[in-house]
Motif scaffolding. Structure first.
Motif, PDB file in Angstrom:
ATOM      1  N   MET A  97     -18.699  -1.390 -30.601  1.00 35.71           N
ATOM      2  CA  MET A  97     -17.901  -1.224 -29.352  1.00 35.71           C
ATOM      3  C   MET A  97     -16.413  -1.820 -29.436  1.00 35.71           C
ATOM      4  SD  MET A  97     -21.546  -2.367 -26.953  1.00 35.71           S
ATOM      5  CE  MET A  97     -20.007  -2.029 -25.528  1.00 35.71           C
ATOM      6  N   ARG A  98     -15.764  -1.192 -28.697  1.00 35.09           N
ATOM      7  CA  ARG A  98     -14.193  -1.596 -28.724  1.00 35.09           C
ATOM      8  C   ARG A  98     -13.785  -1.205 -27.700  1.00 35.09           C
ATOM      9  NH1 ARG A  98     -10.480   2.053 -32.400  1.00 35.09           N
ATOM     10  NH2 ARG A  98      -9.039   1.175 -31.151  1.00 35.09           N
ATOM     11  N   SER A  99     -12.409  -1.464 -27.176  1.00 35.47           N
ATOM     12  CA  SER A  99     -11.536  -1.199 -26.143  1.00 35.47           C
ATOM     13  C   SER A  99     -10.394  -0.311 -26.760  1.00 35.47           C
ATOM     14  CB  SER A  99     -11.168  -2.470 -25.357  1.00 35.47           C
ATOM     15  OG  SER A  99     -10.291  -2.008 -24.242  1.00 35.47           O
ATOM     16  N   PHE A 100     -10.047   0.780 -25.970  1.00 36.39           N
ATOM     17  CA  PHE A 100      -9.201   1.497 -26.594  1.00 36.39           C
ATOM     18  C   PHE A 100      -7.692   1.329 -25.666  1.00 36.39           C
ATOM     19  CE2 PHE A 100     -12.847   3.582 -28.136  1.00 36.39           C
ATOM     20  CZ  PHE A 100     -12.432   4.110 -29.338  1.00 36.39           C
ATOM     21  N   ASP A 101      -7.919   0.249 -24.797  1.00 36.41           N
ATOM     22  CA  ASP A 101      -6.583   0.135 -23.914  1.00 36.41           C
ATOM     23  C   ASP A 101      -5.451  -0.131 -24.463  1.00 36.41           C
ATOM     24  OD1 ASP A 101      -8.777   0.496 -21.718  1.00 36.41           O
ATOM     25  OD2 ASP A 101      -8.673  -1.735 -21.377  1.00 36.41           O
ATOM     26  N   VAL A 102      -4.300   0.645 -23.979  1.00 38.91           N
ATOM     27  CA  VAL A 102      -2.926   0.518 -24.398  1.00 38.91           C
ATOM     28  C   VAL A 102      -2.208  -0.214 -23.352  1.00 38.91           C
ATOM     29  CG1 VAL A 102      -1.105   1.476 -25.344  1.00 38.91           C
ATOM     30  CG2 VAL A 102      -3.330   2.237 -26.125  1.00 38.91           C
ATOM     31  N   LYS A 103      -1.547  -1.195 -23.545  1.00 34.26           N
ATOM     32  CA  LYS A 103      -0.915  -2.008 -22.411  1.00 34.26           C
ATOM     33  C   LYS A 103       0.484  -1.255 -22.118  1.00 34.26           C
ATOM     34  CE  LYS A 103       1.465  -6.415 -20.945  1.00 34.26           C
ATOM     35  NZ  LYS A 103       1.098  -6.103 -19.534  1.00 34.26           N
ATOM     36  N   VAL A 104       1.005  -0.985 -21.018  1.00 33.05           N
ATOM     37  CA  VAL A 104       2.051  -0.282 -20.500  1.00 33.05           C
ATOM     38  C   VAL A 104       2.338  -1.377 -19.289  1.00 33.05           C
ATOM     39  CG1 VAL A 104       3.215   1.640 -19.599  1.00 33.05           C
ATOM     40  CG2 VAL A 104       1.484   2.074 -21.085  1.00 33.05           C
ATOM     41  N   ASN A 105       3.615  -1.884 -19.307  1.00 30.34           N
ATOM     42  CA  ASN A 105       4.056  -2.488 -18.274  1.00 30.34           C
ATOM     43  C   ASN A 105       4.074  -1.868 -16.907  1.00 30.34           C
ATOM     44  OD1 ASN A 105       4.564  -4.760 -19.906  1.00 30.34           O
ATOM     45  ND2 ASN A 105       6.616  -4.064 -20.190  1.00 30.34           N
ATOM     46  N   ARG A 106       3.833  -2.280 -15.781  1.00 27.41           N
ATOM     47  CA  ARG A 106       3.774  -1.674 -14.434  1.00 27.41           C
ATOM     48  C   ARG A 106       5.209  -1.008 -14.115  1.00 27.41           C
ATOM     49  NH1 ARG A 106       2.797  -5.559  -9.517  1.00 27.41           N
ATOM     50  NH2 ARG A 106       0.889  -5.857 -10.835  1.00 27.41           N
ATOM     51  N   LYS A 107       6.278  -1.931 -14.479  1.00 28.82           N
ATOM     52  CA  LYS A 107       7.621  -1.025 -14.319  1.00 28.82           C
ATOM     53  C   LYS A 107       7.696   0.447 -15.172  1.00 28.82           C
ATOM     54  CE  LYS A 107      12.670  -1.643 -14.569  1.00 28.82           C
ATOM     55  NZ  LYS A 107      13.823  -2.997 -15.222  1.00 28.82           N
ATOM     56  N   ALA A 108       7.418   0.411 -16.357  1.00 26.33           N
ATOM     57  CA  ALA A 108       7.292   1.416 -17.334  1.00 26.33           C
ATOM     58  C   ALA A 108       6.459   2.599 -16.640  1.00 26.33           C
ATOM     59  CB  ALA A 108       6.953   1.243 -18.424  1.00 26.33           C
ATOM     60  N   ARG A 109       5.242   2.283 -16.090  1.00 20.31           N
ATOM     61  CA  ARG A 109       4.299   3.069 -15.809  1.00 20.31           C
ATOM     62  C   ARG A 109       5.231   3.670 -14.332  1.00 20.31           C
ATOM     63  NH1 ARG A 109      -1.127   3.247 -16.621  1.00 20.31           N
ATOM     64  NH2 ARG A 109      -1.989   1.538 -18.056  1.00 20.31           N
ATOM     65  N   ARG A 110       5.479   3.041 -13.499  1.00 19.27           N
ATOM     66  CA  ARG A 110       6.182   3.591 -12.544  1.00 19.27           C
ATOM     67  C   ARG A 110       7.519   4.647 -12.666  1.00 19.27           C
ATOM     68  NH1 ARG A 110       6.260  -1.673  -8.191  1.00 19.27           N
ATOM     69  NH2 ARG A 110       4.001  -1.499  -7.616  1.00 19.27           N
ATOM     70  N   ALA A 111       8.106   4.168 -13.713  1.00 19.98           N
ATOM     71  CA  ALA A 111       9.157   5.048 -14.010  1.00 19.98           C
ATOM     72  C   ALA A 111       8.663   6.331 -14.974  1.00 19.98           C
ATOM     73  CB  ALA A 111       9.985   4.423 -15.147  1.00 19.98           C
ATOM     74  N   ALA A 112       7.532   6.248 -15.306  1.00 22.63           N
ATOM     75  CA  ALA A 112       7.025   7.512 -15.896  1.00 22.63           C
ATOM     76  C   ALA A 112       6.366   8.414 -14.871  1.00 22.63           C
ATOM     77  CB  ALA A 112       5.696   7.009 -17.158  1.00 22.63           C
ATOM     78  N   LEU A 113       5.936   7.929 -13.918  1.00 23.14           N
ATOM     79  CA  LEU A 113       5.609   8.589 -12.782  1.00 23.14           C
ATOM     80  C   LEU A 113       6.721   9.389 -12.136  1.00 23.14           C
ATOM     81  CD1 LEU A 113       3.336   9.606 -10.773  1.00 23.14           C
ATOM     82  CD2 LEU A 113       3.341   7.586  -9.490  1.00 23.14           C
ATOM     83  N   SER A 114       7.726   8.429 -11.846  1.00 25.97           N
ATOM     84  CA  SER A 114       8.839   8.974 -11.180  1.00 25.97           C
ATOM     85  C   SER A 114       9.526  10.152 -12.164  1.00 25.97           C
ATOM     86  CB  SER A 114      10.001   7.867 -11.021  1.00 25.97           C
ATOM     87  OG  SER A 114      11.094   8.512 -10.408  1.00 25.97           O
ATOM     88  N   SER A 115       9.584   9.968 -13.460  1.00 24.56           N
ATOM     89  CA  SER A 115       9.973  11.065 -14.286  1.00 24.56           C
ATOM     90  C   SER A 115       9.225  12.322 -14.411  1.00 24.56           C
ATOM     91  CB  SER A 115      10.172  10.665 -15.753  1.00 24.56           C
ATOM     92  OG  SER A 115      10.875   9.502 -15.857  1.00 24.56           O
ATOM     93  N   ALA A 116       7.903  12.333 -14.274  1.00 24.74           N
ATOM     94  CA  ALA A 116       6.832  13.327 -14.103  1.00 24.74           C
ATOM     95  C   ALA A 116       7.339  13.987 -12.794  1.00 24.74           C
ATOM     96  CB  ALA A 116       5.608  12.941 -14.251  1.00 24.74           C
ATOM     97  N   LEU A 117       7.517  13.338 -11.845  1.00 17.61           N
ATOM     98  CA  LEU A 117       7.524  13.902 -10.456  1.00 17.61           C
ATOM     99  C   LEU A 117       9.098  14.752 -10.483  1.00 17.61           C
ATOM    100  CD1 LEU A 117       6.195  11.007  -7.912  1.00 17.61           C
ATOM    101  CD2 LEU A 117       5.260  13.412  -8.344  1.00 17.61           C
ATOM    102  N   SER A 118      10.301  13.795 -10.937  1.00 17.87           N
ATOM    103  CA  SER A 118      11.400  14.737 -10.910  1.00 17.87           C
ATOM    104  C   SER A 118      11.760  15.530 -11.793  1.00 17.87           C
ATOM    105  CB  SER A 118      12.368  13.353 -11.645  1.00 17.87           C
ATOM    106  OG  SER A 118      12.412  12.067 -10.715  1.00 17.87           O
ATOM    107  N   SER A 119      10.706  15.806 -12.655  1.00 16.78           N
ATOM    108  CA  SER A 119      10.651  16.939 -13.527  1.00 16.78           C
ATOM    109  C   SER A 119      10.086  18.385 -12.964  1.00 16.78           C
ATOM    110  CB  SER A 119       9.643  16.805 -14.721  1.00 16.78           C
ATOM    111  OG  SER A 119       9.531  18.157 -15.716  1.00 16.78           O
ATOM    112  N   HIS A 120       9.281  18.064 -11.833  1.00 10.00           N
ATOM    113  CA  HIS A 120       8.760  19.052 -10.956  1.00 10.00           C
ATOM    114  C   HIS A 120       9.799  19.532  -9.954  1.00 10.00           C
ATOM    115  CE1 HIS A 120       4.495  20.113 -11.969  1.00 10.00           C
ATOM    116  NE2 HIS A 120       4.374  18.786 -12.212  1.00 10.00           N
ATOM    117  N   ALA A 121      10.527  18.420  -9.428  1.00  6.14           N
ATOM    118  CA  ALA A 121      11.345  18.825  -8.393  1.00  6.14           C
ATOM    119  C   ALA A 121      12.640  19.336  -9.064  1.00  6.14           C
ATOM    120  CB  ALA A 121      11.959  17.372  -8.039  1.00  6.14           C
TER     121      ALA A 121
END
Length: 218
Positions: A97-121
């Motif tokens: 049993m193990r955890s596959f979690d990879v840490k991504v900072n909150r600021k990086a997560r928000r920037a990634a979501l903004s990038s994905a939304l900007s790509s659609h726009a």
């Protein structure tokens, strides 16, 4: 100076009634593929259970003594039937049993979501929808809207939980997924070939992407 990002506001017939100016901080940011990749990988890893496992030779019961004496039998020497080469023995280097979690900072997560939304726009695959137009559920009306808009599927509709008419209208369409703003992930936005956001859900999506709004005091 770059022009402010815009998206069409679709009427029930799928035609653009007007162009709506979007928040540049969310829909007009620089697209950063490395951040998108890192965040999608973290989201997919978080969905993995990591609960599989097997017993090592130290966890298998039995086999306290040697199965046969050391010499004179003509067979290879063995110390215990719990060894991996025996049937019912332990597994060599077993998964645990193990955890596959990879840490991504909150600021990086928000920037990634903004990038994905900007790509659609930027690609013209982002549209806004007036959820109140679907007062009563109508899959036929939703299908006509998607076909008239003319964008590729799979399509993701972001709607609030209160917009039941729109949710029930789109949920039976093929290759259409519906998520709430709180459930919107970067992997979902990247998977979608086209993205529809209701006007009621737009502010929540912007907030999830890290847009800070100034609080007004009475």
């Amino acid at each position: 100076m770059a022009a402010a990002p815009k998206a069409p506001l679709l009427d029930p017939a799928g035609k653009a009634s007007k162009q709506v100016t979007l928040e540049a901080a969310v829909f007009g940011s620089e697209v950063k593929p490395h951040l998108i990749h890192e965040t999608v990988r973290a989201e997919q890893n978080a969905a993995r259970a990591g609960t599989r496992g097997a017993k090592s030779r130290g966890m298998v019961s039995g086999g306290r003594s040697k199965p046969w004496r050391q010499k004179g039998t003509g067979r290879a020497r063995q110390g215990t039937i719990r060894a991996p080469q025996f049937k019912g023995g332990g597994v060599a280097f077993p998964p645990t049993m193990r955890s596959f979690d990879v840490k991504v900072n909150r600021k990086a997560r928000r920037a990634a979501l903004s990038s994905a939304l900007s790509s659609h726009a930027q690609n013209g695959t982002l549209g806004l929808l007036d959820g109140s137009a679907f007062e009563t559920p109508s899959t036929k009306q939703a299908l006509a809207l998607v076909e008239a808009w003319g964008k590729q599927t799979p399509l993701v509709l972001v709607a609030t939980d209160d917009e039941l008419g729109a949710i029930k209208s789109f949920r039976n369409l093929e290759k259409v997924a519906i998520v709430s703003p709180a459930e919107l992930e970067v992997a979902t936005v990247v998977w979608a070939r086209s993205l529809l956001v209701t006007q009621a859900a737009l502010e929540a999506v912007e907030t999830r992407a890290g847009l800070k709004r100034e609080e007004t005091s009475a």
